[in-house]
Design an enzyme around this catalytic site. Structure first.
Site, PDB file in Angstrom:
ATOM      1  N   ARG A  57      10.284  -5.125   4.846  1.00 49.34           N
ATOM      2  CA  ARG A  57       8.887  -5.221   4.399  1.00 49.34           C
ATOM      3  C   ARG A  57       8.006  -4.949   5.613  1.00 49.34           C
ATOM      4  NH1 ARG A  57       7.910  -8.041   8.133  1.00 49.34           N
ATOM      5  NH2 ARG A  57       5.876  -8.486   7.276  1.00 49.34           N
ATOM      6  N   GLY A  58       6.709  -4.797   5.318  1.00 51.98           N
ATOM      7  CA  GLY A  58       5.778  -4.446   6.390  1.00 51.98           C
ATOM      8  C   GLY A  58       5.459  -2.954   6.309  1.00 51.98           C
ATOM      9  N   ALA A  59       4.168  -2.639   6.512  1.00 55.51           N
ATOM     10  CA  ALA A  59       3.666  -1.283   6.236  1.00 55.51           C
ATOM     11  C   ALA A  59       4.512  -0.160   6.855  1.00 55.51           C
ATOM     12  CB  ALA A  59       2.224  -1.194   6.737  1.00 55.51           C
ATOM     13  N   ARG A 100       6.819  -0.497  -3.730  1.00 56.93           N
ATOM     14  CA  ARG A 100       5.798  -1.511  -3.440  1.00 56.93           C
ATOM     15  C   ARG A 100       4.455  -0.800  -3.435  1.00 56.93           C
ATOM     16  NH1 ARG A 100       6.500  -6.225   0.841  1.00 56.93           N
ATOM     17  NH2 ARG A 100       4.928  -7.145  -0.518  1.00 56.93           N
ATOM     18  N   GLN A 204       5.754 -15.876   5.936  1.00 59.54           N
ATOM     19  CA  GLN A 204       6.168 -14.797   6.835  1.00 59.54           C
ATOM     20  C   GLN A 204       5.722 -15.045   8.282  1.00 59.54           C
ATOM     21  OE1 GLN A 204       8.337 -13.403   5.224  1.00 59.54           O
ATOM     22  NE2 GLN A 204       7.719 -11.580   4.123  1.00 59.54           N
ATOM     23  N   ASP A 245      -1.977  -3.202   5.342  1.00 55.75           N
ATOM     24  CA  ASP A 245      -1.066  -2.422   4.511  1.00 55.75           C
ATOM     25  C   ASP A 245      -1.739  -1.164   3.989  1.00 55.75           C
ATOM     26  OD1 ASP A 245       1.431  -4.311   4.099  1.00 55.75           O
ATOM     27  OD2 ASP A 245      -0.381  -5.516   4.152  1.00 55.75           O
ATOM     28  N   ASN A 256      -4.595  -6.453   3.248  1.00 60.23           N
ATOM     29  CA  ASN A 256      -3.530  -7.071   4.044  1.00 60.23           C
ATOM     30  C   ASN A 256      -3.060  -8.319   3.300  1.00 60.23           C
ATOM     31  OD1 ASN A 256      -1.930  -7.019   6.488  1.00 60.23           O
ATOM     32  ND2 ASN A 256      -3.061  -8.823   7.164  1.00 60.23           N
ATOM     33  N   LYS A 257      -2.044  -8.941   3.845  1.00 61.18           N
ATOM     34  CA  LYS A 257      -1.414 -10.097   3.207  1.00 61.18           C
ATOM     35  C   LYS A 257      -2.435 -11.117   2.726  1.00 61.18           C
ATOM     36  CE  LYS A 257       2.103 -12.415   1.883  1.00 61.18           C
ATOM     37  NZ  LYS A 257       3.275 -12.647   2.705  1.00 61.18           N
TER      38      LYS A 257
HETATM   39  O1  MRU Z   1       4.678 -10.382   2.219  1.00 66.17           O
HETATM   40  P1  MRU Z   1       4.872  -9.227   3.117  1.00 66.17           P
HETATM   41  O2  MRU Z   1       5.803  -9.511   4.216  1.00 66.17           O
HETATM   42  O3  MRU Z   1       5.176  -7.967   2.412  1.00 66.17           O
HETATM   43  O4  MRU Z   1       3.457  -9.024   3.749  1.00 66.17           O
HETATM   44  C1  MRU Z   1       2.951  -7.796   3.881  1.00 66.17           C
HETATM   45  C2  MRU Z   1       2.823  -7.512   5.293  1.00 66.17           C
HETATM   46  O5  MRU Z   1       3.781  -7.245   5.940  1.00 66.17           O
HETATM   47  C3  MRU Z   1       1.540  -7.646   5.874  1.00 66.17           C
HETATM   48  O6  MRU Z   1       0.454  -7.744   5.084  1.00 66.17           O
HETATM   49  C4  MRU Z   1       1.291  -7.344   7.267  1.00 66.17           C
HETATM   50  O7  MRU Z   1       0.460  -8.292   7.808  1.00 66.17           O
HETATM   51  C5  MRU Z   1       0.639  -5.992   7.392  1.00 66.17           C
HETATM   52  S1  MRU Z   1       1.187  -5.077   8.690  1.00 66.17           S
HETATM   53  C6  MRU Z   1       2.630  -4.472   8.179  1.00 66.17           C
END
Ligand code: MRU
Length: 363
Positions: A57-59, A100, A204, A245, A256-257
């Site tokens: 996971r992660g952009a 995703r 996370q 993201d 973002n998250k």
């Molecule tokens: O729940 P996740 O691990 O999929 O969270 C998403 C992310 O990884 C983030 O939003 C992160 O902060 C962005 S940078 C890749």
């Protein structure tokens, strides 16, 4: 980045490709920090599932995984002729693009690969795809390293920095986005302290960011998501750096998250600089409004239950919430540009509304 296990250190990326066996190799992130395990996917469908199920996971990490998955799928083509190959490729692309929806890196990575495929034969295009996927992964690592140098001067000696969720090297191919300035500052001998949160719904920050920072020997504390406002009010946070993201090039809005928007509102209230760190592949130049960003709603069990490890080391899910209650679980939120001090990119720090003006350079 360096991972030390049982006293032995080794450099890892989050994702790479076993060309000889046409398999994608991934760090199984759902087991961290309790177990470090490498897994591999045998075909593009398995690769898409690894993204959906958050093995990776992660952009940037899912961008590179999708790129490798596209090449993997193309290499598995057993039909005849370029037309059939293109139809097969479109199917592989769709499967990976849907894995995703909120992050734009997978789509950007695969579109850029497809735009460059021009070999006259299927075999030429398969070979090109492998090279282009590797190039995307290398670029992700280079961009993150470069944005680390750009953001490094923001980390003052003695600073207290808050980061939300995991925008570390585990979320990219290497170095991370929000963490890259921290690693650069550490390399320059600065001492600073990091607060990491996102303790719900998936933890996370507590799980991945804390593991990463511990591995790199960076001083940190995990804080509950609700503690950030209090610490800001008491002057204990100097700076916030988060990842993204999907960042809209037209408006400067940042997906973002979940919980990022809350942190940005709090930072504004307390006059604390709030930065977003991104490689260029996270910019979406098409969407015209943050309202149009698809926000992934994840399984309600992430809110109703929690995963952990028993004293005997067994992974276990426990129910926390009231039995019979249902839950909502939006995984991302959108932070408006007026709450963002700057966007840290490999090419400099930009005000969010200036991205569009610089699209020729950043696009
Ligand atoms: O729940 P996740 O691990 O999929 O969270 C998403 C992310 O990884 C983030 O939003 C992160 O902060 C962005 S940078 C890749």
């Amino acid at each position: 980045m360096k991972v030390t296990l049982h006293g032995t250190s080794r450099h890892y990326r989050t994702v790479w490709c076993d060309k000889a066996r046409n398999r994608i190799r991934l760090i199984e992130q759902r087991l961290l920090p309790h177990q470090f395990k490498i897994v591999s996917t045998a075909d593009y469908r398995e690769t898409a599932s690894a993204i959906t199920d958050m093995v990776v996971r992660g952009a940037g990490a899912i961008g590179a995984t999708a790129a490798y998955g596209l090449a993997q799928g193309m290499r598995a083509f057993r039909g005849r002729g370029l037309k059939a190959f293109e139809r097969h490729t479109a199917k592989v692309y769709d499967t990976l693009a849907k894995a995703r929806p909120t992050a734009v890196d997978p789509v950007n990575a695969m579109r850029s690969m497809l735009a460059q495929l021009n070999g006259p034969t299927v075999a030429d295009r398969q070979a090109q795809a492998v090279a282009l996927a590797g190039q995307f992964a290398d670029d992700d690592a280079t961009h993150c390293q470069a944005l680390g140098q750009v953001g490094e001067p923001l980390i003052h000696d003695g600073a207290h920095v808050l980061t939300h969720c995991n925008a570390g090297w585990l979320a990219f191919v290497d170095y991370g986005s929000a963490t890259a300035p921290l690693y650069a500052a550490q390399a320059n001998g600065k001492s600073f302290h990091v607060f990491c949160d996102e303790t719900r719904p998936r933890s996370q920050g507590a799980v991945l960011t804390a593991w990463e920072l511990a591995q790199q020997g960076i001083a940190h504390d995990i804080i509950a998501d609700n503690a950030a406002g209090h610490l800001m009010q008491r002057g204990e946070i100097d700076l916030v750096i988060v990842g993204s993201d999907r960042t809209l090039g037209r408006t400067g809005e940042v997906a973002n998250k979940i919980g990022t928007y809350t942190k940005a509102v709090l930072a504004k209230r307390h006059g604390i600089p709030f930065y977003v760190a991104i490689p260029l592949s996270t910019i979406d130049w098409e969407l015209e409004s943050g309202q149009a960003i698809p926000i992934e709603e994840r399984d309600e069990e992430e809110v109703l239950s929690a995963w952990g490890v028993t004293p005997r080391g067994r992974r276990q899910q426990v129910r926390i919430a009231n039995p019979g209650s249902s839950a909502r679980n939006p995984a991302f939120d959108v932070t408006p540009p007026e709450l963002i001090t700057g966007i840290i990119t490999p090419l400099g720090i930009f005000k969010p509304h200036q991205l569009w003006k610089h699209r020729a350079k950043l696009g």
